[in-house]
Motif scaffolding. Sequence first.
Motif, PDB file in Angstrom:
ATOM      1  N   CYS A  81       8.813  12.140   5.850  1.00 22.69           N
ATOM      2  CA  CYS A  81       8.491  10.766   4.926  1.00 22.69           C
ATOM      3  C   CYS A  81       8.990   9.783   6.034  1.00 22.69           C
ATOM      4  O   CYS A  81      10.268   9.763   6.253  1.00 22.69           O
ATOM      5  CB  CYS A  81       8.960  10.856   3.762  1.00 22.69           C
ATOM      6  SG  CYS A  81       8.599  11.504   2.417  1.00 22.69           S
ATOM      7  N   ASP A  82       8.305   8.787   6.483  1.00 23.88           N
ATOM      8  CA  ASP A  82       8.900   7.680   7.513  1.00 23.88           C
ATOM      9  C   ASP A  82       8.999   6.271   6.841  1.00 23.88           C
ATOM     10  O   ASP A  82       8.028   5.635   6.564  1.00 23.88           O
ATOM     11  CB  ASP A  82       8.059   7.824   8.689  1.00 23.88           C
ATOM     12  CG  ASP A  82       8.588   6.544   9.395  1.00 23.88           C
ATOM     13  OD1 ASP A  82       9.646   6.107   9.724  1.00 23.88           O
ATOM     14  OD2 ASP A  82       7.626   6.176  10.337  1.00 23.88           O
ATOM     15  N   ASN A  83      10.081   5.923   6.182  1.00 18.24           N
ATOM     16  CA  ASN A  83      10.410   4.504   5.756  1.00 18.24           C
ATOM     17  C   ASN A  83       9.502   4.103   4.578  1.00 18.24           C
ATOM     18  O   ASN A  83       8.931   3.255   4.726  1.00 18.24           O
ATOM     19  CB  ASN A  83      10.540   3.672   6.997  1.00 18.24           C
ATOM     20  CG  ASN A  83      11.250   2.496   6.640  1.00 18.24           C
ATOM     21  OD1 ASN A  83      12.132   2.440   5.772  1.00 18.24           O
ATOM     22  ND2 ASN A  83      11.138   1.355   7.450  1.00 18.24           N
ATOM     23  N   LEU A  84       9.241   5.157   3.773  1.00 21.91           N
ATOM     24  CA  LEU A  84       8.091   4.835   2.661  1.00 21.91           C
ATOM     25  C   LEU A  84       8.817   3.863   1.767  1.00 21.91           C
ATOM     26  O   LEU A  84       9.969   3.822   1.161  1.00 21.91           O
ATOM     27  CB  LEU A  84       8.209   6.261   2.180  1.00 21.91           C
ATOM     28  CG  LEU A  84       6.648   6.381   1.475  1.00 21.91           C
ATOM     29  CD1 LEU A  84       5.731   6.450   2.308  1.00 21.91           C
ATOM     30  CD2 LEU A  84       6.850   8.227   0.819  1.00 21.91           C
ATOM     31  N   LYS A  85       7.908   2.984   1.535  1.00 24.87           N
ATOM     32  CA  LYS A  85       8.125   1.661   0.420  1.00 24.87           C
ATOM     33  C   LYS A  85       7.107   1.573  -0.528  1.00 24.87           C
ATOM     34  O   LYS A  85       6.116   1.833  -0.319  1.00 24.87           O
ATOM     35  CB  LYS A  85       8.483   0.451   1.462  1.00 24.87           C
ATOM     36  CG  LYS A  85       9.709   0.570   2.294  1.00 24.87           C
ATOM     37  CD  LYS A  85      10.010  -0.863   3.062  1.00 24.87           C
ATOM     38  CE  LYS A  85      11.017  -0.530   3.991  1.00 24.87           C
ATOM     39  NZ  LYS A  85      11.072  -1.902   4.727  1.00 24.87           N
ATOM     40  N   LYS A  86       7.743   1.224  -1.634  1.00 20.01           N
ATOM     41  CA  LYS A  86       6.743   0.989  -2.625  1.00 20.01           C
ATOM     42  C   LYS A  86       7.382  -0.442  -3.321  1.00 20.01           C
ATOM     43  O   LYS A  86       8.332  -0.403  -3.982  1.00 20.01           O
ATOM     44  CB  LYS A  86       6.758   1.981  -3.591  1.00 20.01           C
ATOM     45  CG  LYS A  86       5.598   1.744  -4.811  1.00 20.01           C
ATOM     46  CD  LYS A  86       4.048   1.715  -4.365  1.00 20.01           C
ATOM     47  CE  LYS A  86       3.304   1.237  -5.051  1.00 20.01           C
ATOM     48  NZ  LYS A  86       1.923   1.212  -4.579  1.00 20.01           N
ATOM     49  N   VAL A  87       6.330  -1.559  -3.442  1.00 23.04           N
ATOM     50  CA  VAL A  87       6.937  -2.613  -4.145  1.00 23.04           C
ATOM     51  C   VAL A  87       5.806  -3.013  -5.260  1.00 23.04           C
ATOM     52  O   VAL A  87       4.596  -2.916  -4.712  1.00 23.04           O
ATOM     53  CB  VAL A  87       6.933  -3.865  -2.890  1.00 23.04           C
ATOM     54  CG1 VAL A  87       7.415  -5.192  -3.899  1.00 23.04           C
ATOM     55  CG2 VAL A  87       8.030  -3.481  -1.997  1.00 23.04           C
ATOM     56  N   TYR A  88       6.309  -3.377  -6.258  1.00 26.89           N
ATOM     57  CA  TYR A  88       5.231  -3.631  -7.338  1.00 26.89           C
ATOM     58  C   TYR A  88       5.107  -5.003  -7.204  1.00 26.89           C
ATOM     59  O   TYR A  88       6.274  -5.670  -7.581  1.00 26.89           O
ATOM     60  CB  TYR A  88       5.572  -2.977  -8.653  1.00 26.89           C
ATOM     61  CG  TYR A  88       5.276  -1.426  -8.702  1.00 26.89           C
ATOM     62  CD1 TYR A  88       4.047  -0.942  -8.602  1.00 26.89           C
ATOM     63  CD2 TYR A  88       6.427  -0.459  -8.800  1.00 26.89           C
ATOM     64  CE1 TYR A  88       3.772   0.593  -8.797  1.00 26.89           C
ATOM     65  CE2 TYR A  88       6.504   0.887  -8.847  1.00 26.89           C
ATOM     66  CZ  TYR A  88       5.146   1.396  -8.795  1.00 26.89           C
ATOM     67  OH  TYR A  88       4.742   2.585  -8.690  1.00 26.89           O
ATOM     68  N   PRO A  89       4.128  -5.500  -7.026  1.00 27.43           N
ATOM     69  CA  PRO A  89       4.094  -7.129  -7.334  1.00 27.43           C
ATOM     70  C   PRO A  89       4.623  -7.803  -8.513  1.00 27.43           C
ATOM     71  O   PRO A  89       4.450  -7.074  -9.637  1.00 27.43           O
ATOM     72  CB  PRO A  89       2.430  -7.472  -7.132  1.00 27.43           C
ATOM     73  CG  PRO A  89       1.677  -6.124  -7.438  1.00 27.43           C
ATOM     74  CD  PRO A  89       2.719  -5.157  -7.310  1.00 27.43           C
ATOM     75  N   GLY A  90       5.273  -8.984  -8.562  1.00 24.59           N
ATOM     76  CA  GLY A  90       5.556  -9.585  -9.575  1.00 24.59           C
ATOM     77  C   GLY A  90       4.751  -9.997 -10.569  1.00 24.59           C
ATOM     78  O   GLY A  90       3.392 -10.360 -10.212  1.00 24.59           O
ATOM     79  N   ARG A  91       5.005  -9.805 -12.017  1.00 25.48           N
ATOM     80  CA  ARG A  91       4.025 -10.128 -13.037  1.00 25.48           C
ATOM     81  C   ARG A  91       4.718 -11.078 -13.911  1.00 25.48           C
ATOM     82  O   ARG A  91       5.763 -11.109 -14.164  1.00 25.48           O
ATOM     83  CB  ARG A  91       3.514  -9.061 -13.616  1.00 25.48           C
ATOM     84  CG  ARG A  91       2.427  -8.076 -13.111  1.00 25.48           C
ATOM     85  CD  ARG A  91       1.487  -7.707 -13.769  1.00 25.48           C
ATOM     86  NE  ARG A  91       0.326  -6.846 -12.934  1.00 25.48           N
ATOM     87  CZ  ARG A  91       0.102  -5.533 -13.080  1.00 25.48           C
ATOM     88  NH1 ARG A  91       0.763  -4.894 -14.113  1.00 25.48           N
ATOM     89  NH2 ARG A  91      -0.681  -5.020 -12.260  1.00 25.48           N
ATOM     90  N   ASP A  92       3.754 -11.958 -14.472  1.00 32.22           N
ATOM     91  CA  ASP A  92       4.239 -12.815 -15.438  1.00 32.22           C
ATOM     92  C   ASP A  92       5.677 -13.484 -15.117  1.00 32.22           C
ATOM     93  O   ASP A  92       6.599 -13.718 -15.983  1.00 32.22           O
ATOM     94  CB  ASP A  92       4.405 -12.166 -16.630  1.00 32.22           C
ATOM     95  CG  ASP A  92       3.297 -11.410 -17.131  1.00 32.22           C
ATOM     96  OD1 ASP A  92       2.177 -11.792 -17.025  1.00 32.22           O
ATOM     97  OD2 ASP A  92       3.466 -10.343 -17.918  1.00 32.22           O
ATOM     98  N   GLY A  93       5.672 -13.920 -13.930  1.00 35.01           N
ATOM     99  CA  GLY A  93       6.782 -14.828 -13.551  1.00 35.01           C
ATOM    100  C   GLY A  93       8.007 -13.759 -13.031  1.00 35.01           C
ATOM    101  O   GLY A  93       9.063 -14.156 -12.702  1.00 35.01           O
ATOM    102  N   PRO A 148      10.119 -11.230 -10.965  1.00 31.96           N
ATOM    103  CA  PRO A 148      10.213 -11.024  -9.397  1.00 31.96           C
ATOM    104  C   PRO A 148       9.576  -9.719  -8.986  1.00 31.96           C
ATOM    105  O   PRO A 148       9.353  -8.889  -9.998  1.00 31.96           O
ATOM    106  CB  PRO A 148      11.733 -10.949  -9.092  1.00 31.96           C
ATOM    107  CG  PRO A 148      12.420 -10.660 -10.412  1.00 31.96           C
ATOM    108  CD  PRO A 148      11.546 -10.897 -11.511  1.00 31.96           C
ATOM    109  N   GLU A 149       9.261  -9.276  -7.906  1.00 32.86           N
ATOM    110  CA  GLU A 149       8.760  -8.206  -7.298  1.00 32.86           C
ATOM    111  C   GLU A 149       9.612  -6.941  -7.756  1.00 32.86           C
ATOM    112  O   GLU A 149      10.752  -7.083  -7.581  1.00 32.86           O
ATOM    113  CB  GLU A 149       8.566  -8.139  -5.980  1.00 32.86           C
ATOM    114  CG  GLU A 149       7.339  -9.025  -5.524  1.00 32.86           C
ATOM    115  CD  GLU A 149       7.286  -9.068  -3.976  1.00 32.86           C
ATOM    116  OE1 GLU A 149       8.349  -8.851  -3.167  1.00 32.86           O
ATOM    117  OE2 GLU A 149       6.102  -8.964  -3.224  1.00 32.86           O
TER     118      GLU A 149
END
Length: 951
Positions: free
Chosen positions: A631-643, A645-646
Amino acid sequence: MADSSNGSSSFWTQGNALLRKNLTFQKRKVKTNIRLISVPFFLCLLLVLLQTVINHELDKPENRCGCICVDAQCHQKNCGIQYSDLDQVSSCPIPNPPEWPPVLQIPAPEYRAVYTDVIPISDLPSESCRRTGSCPVTMLLTGNNKSLGEIFAGNMLKNVFTRDDSDILDNLASNVIMSLKMIQGSESKTEISNFLDPAFFSDLPIYNLQSQCTSNSTFSVDVKETNIIFRQEVRCAQGLRLWRNSSYEVNNELFKGYRKGNIEREINEIVAAYDLQNSNGNNFNISIWYNSTYKNDTGDQPVGLVRVPRSLNLASNAYLQFLQGPGTKMIFEFVKEMPKPETQLRLDVSSLIGTLFFAWVILQLFPVVLASLVYEKQQNLRIMMKMHGLGDGPYWLISYAYFLTISAIYMLCFVVFGSVIGLKFFTLNDYSIQFVFFFIYINLQISLAFLVAAMFSNVKTATVIAYLVVFASGLLGGFLFQFFLEDTSFPRGWLIVLELYPGFALYRGLYEFAQSSFTGNYLGTDGMRWGDLTDSTNGMREVLIIMCFEWLLVLLFAYYVDQVLSSGSGKNPLFFLKKIQKKRPSTFRKSSFQRQDSKVFVQMEKPDVIQEREKVEQLLLEPNINHAIICDNLKKVYPGRDGNPEKFAVRGLSLALPRGECFGMLGPNGAGKTSFISMMIGLTKPTSGAAFVEGLDIRTHMDGIYTSMGVCPQHDLLWETLTGREHLLFYGRLKNLKGSALKQAVEESLKSVNLFYGGVADKHAGKYSGGMKRRLSVAISLIGNPKVVYMDEPSTGLDPASRNNLWNVVKRAKRDRAIILTTHSMEEAEVLCDRLGIFVDGSLQCIGNPKELKARYGGSYVFTMTTSSDHESDVENLAKHLSPNANRIYHISGTQKFELPKHDIRISDVFQAVESAKSRFTVFAWGLADTTLEDVFIKVASGAQAFNVLS
Ligand SMILES: *[C@@H]1O[C@H](CO)[C@@H](O)[C@H](O)[C@H]1NC(C)=O
Ligand SMILES: *[C@@H]1O[C@H](CO)[C@@H](O)[C@H](O)[C@H]1NC(C)=O
Ligand SMILES: *[C@@H]1O[C@H](CO)[C@@H](O)[C@H](O)[C@H]1NC(C)=O
Ligand SMILES: *[C@@H]1O[C@H](CO)[C@@H](O)[C@H](O)[C@H]1NC(C)=O
Ligand SMILES: *[C@@H]1O[C@H](CO)[C@@H](O)[C@H](O)[C@H]1NC(C)=O
């Protein structure tokens, strides 16, 4: 585990596995199937019952041809029209139909052609004749030779009418010898059958066509046919013969006669027009225009006959007289219906009310298919199968074929059963049309179910909604659509639009079948035949075309939606436009990089984590086949919802796992372990970074990875009605195990997880205890020799014995594969894992084997002592005395825990100190423990969280 090396399975192997599983699954649903098939059974039975009752009612004497008894005991009966009343007469036999004089169709006086300013044709009579009802009836003539035309016209009508009692109408009933001196006409419309010509049995007068009317030419006669006597008025109608220069002019004039609306001034009807064309003394070539809509055509009944023969006879006679002189006649004596046998009143219930019932019966399949599809989605079984190597192609092919077979069998039962009990709906219509229609429809229905299944994730919701739709479709079809269908003023184009809704298309098809069989039964003829499809009033052809196109479109669209929505592949909605797809992630990656890098700097990585990162970078430069997972610098960001933050679920994870290693992932709930595993098994896509499994990139080659992967999900994904053995057989086949190797692998696998003995293997998985399901899940994840295995908390809910057993399985299994395991049991982590990583808030806090970790984060003893609360300070002093660095980590009502650095103390000192303390005050309990992994975990987790709260 089987050691036989097995490559990835082929399309057909996967298909075979799925098919066998489905068949087993189907076998378990015997009760449901019987219930399903019994619905049409009972409905048909109900119809037959109804039919019997109605037949019984119709068979009563008052519905049959009337009879009277000849003798008192009624041994002999006389039957016939003369003994029947009006209701019965239609069923009587007519062995010798009456003969009727041929009649010319004549427009009613108010419609006859006149001169108006709307239609200014100079040689027509003036409009005033309409008021007195004395308008002449017009005939038009044209041809190449006007002088021939005039002779012809003169021969057509007699000049003067002389009343001749020997051949007027009252002789009609007994001796039909009609004189040619009279040309009868009538404005009445013809009926379905001419057993009683309406011309002689209606309130409308009979017209006597002459070239000139005289005053004595209106009189009455009695017409008698068997026991019906009718007084008929005979009136004179003057015939007007007009020459036109060309057939073009005739056409033009005829068209103007067409009744547009009911504005009388625009109505100008003529009797007939004759085109003599190139006729001369040697050649008689004529074409006759007549009004073919002049018949009683009420829409739902077959049309009556058109009065053409008389018109033709008139022309022939005129020509004959032109050739041979005025004395020559060609006698047209009578027209007569064909004889008719006694008929019975018949009413076919299945055709009359069957449409709605049959529509329901067929629509009923929809919820069944839908529920089955949604079930696999709801239980995540589709993804589970996919993760064990089932490709989309085989899945679609087999599932589709499977549902098609079920539907086809269902329909076959329906049609065969309906035919056996003799429903006219089935027996009268051509079976090949029925086959084509039903086949196309069930295909359309299955495709629709696939499409709709993408929108549901809950079986109950899907089933309830589907049944509502079925119910509503039937009702709307029966009470709205059919209303439009029978309303001839409803535009046909809109009907086709309505038929785009498959429920209505089905309804239309069934309706056409019903109509055909109903009239077929009523008239004693056949139902629908292929030839009838060319008939413009028969909607079957358009329905078939619509359904065919819809089937293909829906199928393609369903496949597309499945590819986009199904979380297994989760392709970009424009996945077929590869270029667009490639651009998007790269731009996205950049922005998320910038945002996160600042965080990484603040949150200083530990040296072991940095070391792992360097190792990964090294491995990426010089690929090493020993490493199963990188695994190389694996990232997961869930976008912010209903105001909000991410949410950073995984913040740059680097990890390299050689084959033969079991890596334990520890971490508090919500740390991001599941997000990480979801990315690795292809449920979600990484926001940035990459991971390689056996050299294949998880972003692009997930399908390839699935064939060498095993997953034991956190929640057991099993079919309730399949047994443990069947589960393993299915997944084993998916992993390309065959024959004896498969059997052996399944048995070993069952034995290893302790599900082999006591018939457990052949019990339904739905009846398993939680622990048994867990063990089965582990066995599934290991079958077929996968190269990498993910286990999400494999031992939760297991009793200690089973857990030990399971551990042995995993220990044995990890020899030649990489295993990533998440767990909350430190004991398990210590026993199973070669290396551990503690994962907090999206990133690794430390990584290493259990001993290293304990040494690094432990390095202290935990000293516990329980006293009465009065002596708490004494205990504290004692600890401080043992080591000045003693640190109280726990304190509650007399029980205290201290951390004592290992290098400060000797254990014997502790014993001595406790002994002396015991002499001073009462010690309820005490203890000294080495640090456990649990302590390490708590320390790392709380440390990291505290740090995060600060930053
Ligand atoms: C038209 O018909 C009349 C009567 O048969 C005949 O005498 C005459 O020759 C015909 N004229 C033409 C142009 O054929
Ligand atoms: C028909 O033809 C005749 C002679 O050719 C002509 O006099 C007459 O006007 C024409 N009638 C019409 C309605 O065109
Ligand atoms: C009858 O008339 C039509 C139309 O003018 C023509 O095409 C056809 O050849 C004629 N038939 C004979 C036998 O003259
Ligand atoms: C033909 O008869 C129908 C009535 O059956 C009438 O509505 C229509 O206008 C007639 N057409 C012509 C050209 O007379
Ligand atoms: C047409 O026939 C039906 C019965 O078949 C009759 O009731 C109706 O009056 C007829 N209509 C006309 C215009 O003759």
